[in-house]
Scaffold this active site. Structure first.
Site, PDB file in Angstrom:
ATOM      1  N   LYS A   1     -45.287  38.431 -81.094  1.00 11.42           N
ATOM      2  CA  LYS A   1     -44.640  39.132 -79.969  1.00 11.42           C
ATOM      3  C   LYS A   1     -43.933  38.161 -79.029  1.00 11.42           C
ATOM      4  O   LYS A   1     -43.098  38.566 -78.238  1.00 11.42           O
ATOM      5  CB  LYS A   1     -45.663  39.969 -79.197  1.00 11.42           C
TER       6      LYS A   1
ATOM      7  N   ASP B   1     -51.241  38.942 -82.388  1.00 10.41           N
ATOM      8  CA  ASP B   1     -49.919  39.361 -81.880  1.00 10.41           C
ATOM      9  C   ASP B   1     -49.038  38.187 -81.491  1.00 10.41           C
ATOM     10  O   ASP B   1     -48.102  38.363 -80.703  1.00 10.41           O
ATOM     11  CB  ASP B   1     -50.101  40.284 -80.662  1.00 10.41           C
TER      12      ASP B   1
ATOM     13  N   HIS C   1     -52.282  43.289 -89.546  1.00  8.67           N
ATOM     14  CA  HIS C   1     -53.125  43.998 -88.568  1.00  8.67           C
ATOM     15  C   HIS C   1     -52.563  45.355 -88.154  1.00  8.67           C
ATOM     16  O   HIS C   1     -53.180  46.052 -87.340  1.00  8.67           O
ATOM     17  CB  HIS C   1     -53.427  43.127 -87.335  1.00  8.67           C
TER      18      HIS C   1
HETATM   19 FE   LIG Z   1     -49.606  43.892 -83.233  1.00  8.19          FE
END
Ligand SMILES: [Fe+2]
Length: 217
Positions: free
Chosen positions: A78, A75, A136
């Site tokens: 992000k 991630d 993902h």
């Molecule tokens: Fe994600």
């Protein structure tokens, strides 16, 4: 015992990864031990996948170490999300959700810019990190994002990370709900409530259940 150059290099890789993980956790205070748990879950699933999934049979121990490490960066994109979306306690609007979904491609771009750091100079490690970032949120039936990849066109290291991500999200407390009990988590995943996963991988989830459960004790 004498420290070899290889040990020193592995130590450097660990520190660089930890640094990137710290950056991610600073931006998303809710995550706590999420990244470390994701890598633990991925590692357990990979061990089981070697026995149950044809696509994982030939994976080496060195590759398991790399994928386990790479999963922590899934991630990283992000970091680029605005606070108003990243920390919004209510449900995201369709427009906000579309922005949030760009974190996959943004993560891959960020990794490209980070290629000068040693841990990403390893060609295979870079590939695992990049593909885990990009894929993902893909799902086995093609109904995921960002590309709608289907079945084994999804790199399996990304698919394993996807399952680990869903499992940890359900087992963890959120602003808008409590952590779910273990059996509810398993039932939801098996019912396809969080998107579809490779059936062989769900067998691995079942096999590793007792060890996965202990991560949350
Ligand atoms: Fe994600």
């Amino acid at each position: 015992m004498q420290t070899t150059n290889m040990d020193k290099l592995q130590g450097l890789y660990e520190r660089q990864l930890q640094c990137l993980c710290d950056m991610m956790e600073f931006r998303d205070l809710e995550t706590g031990g999420h990244l470390r748990r994701i890598s633990d879950i991925v590692n357990l699933l990979l061990g089981s996948a070697k026995r149950h999934c044809a696509w994982a049979a030939r994976i080496s121990s060195a590759q398991i170490v790399k994928i386990t490490r790479a999963s922590m960066l899934h991630d990283i994109g992000k970091i680029s999300m605005p606070d108003s979306i990243l920390h919004k306690p209510e449900k995201l609007t369709p427009e906000e959700r579309a922005i949030m979904q760009t974190h996959c491609e943004k993560g891959a771009k960020l990794l490209e810019q980070l290629r000068y750091i040693e841990v990403l100079q390893d060609e295979e490690m870079y590939r695992f990190c990049r593909e885990i970032c990009l894929y993902h949120h893909e799902r086995w039936n093609g109904e995921g994002y960002s590309f709608g990849l289907i079945r084994d066109s999804i790199p399996f290291w990304a698919h394993i990370t996807a399952l680990a991500d869903v499992y940890d999200a359900l087992m963890s407390k959120r602003v808008y709900r409590n952590a779910l009990p273990y059996q509810d988590t398993i039932n939801m995943i098996n019912a396809g409530d969080c998107g579809s996963f490779c059936p062989d991988l769900l067998t691995c989830l079942k096999e590793t259940a007792p060890r996965l459960k202990r991560l949350y004790d």
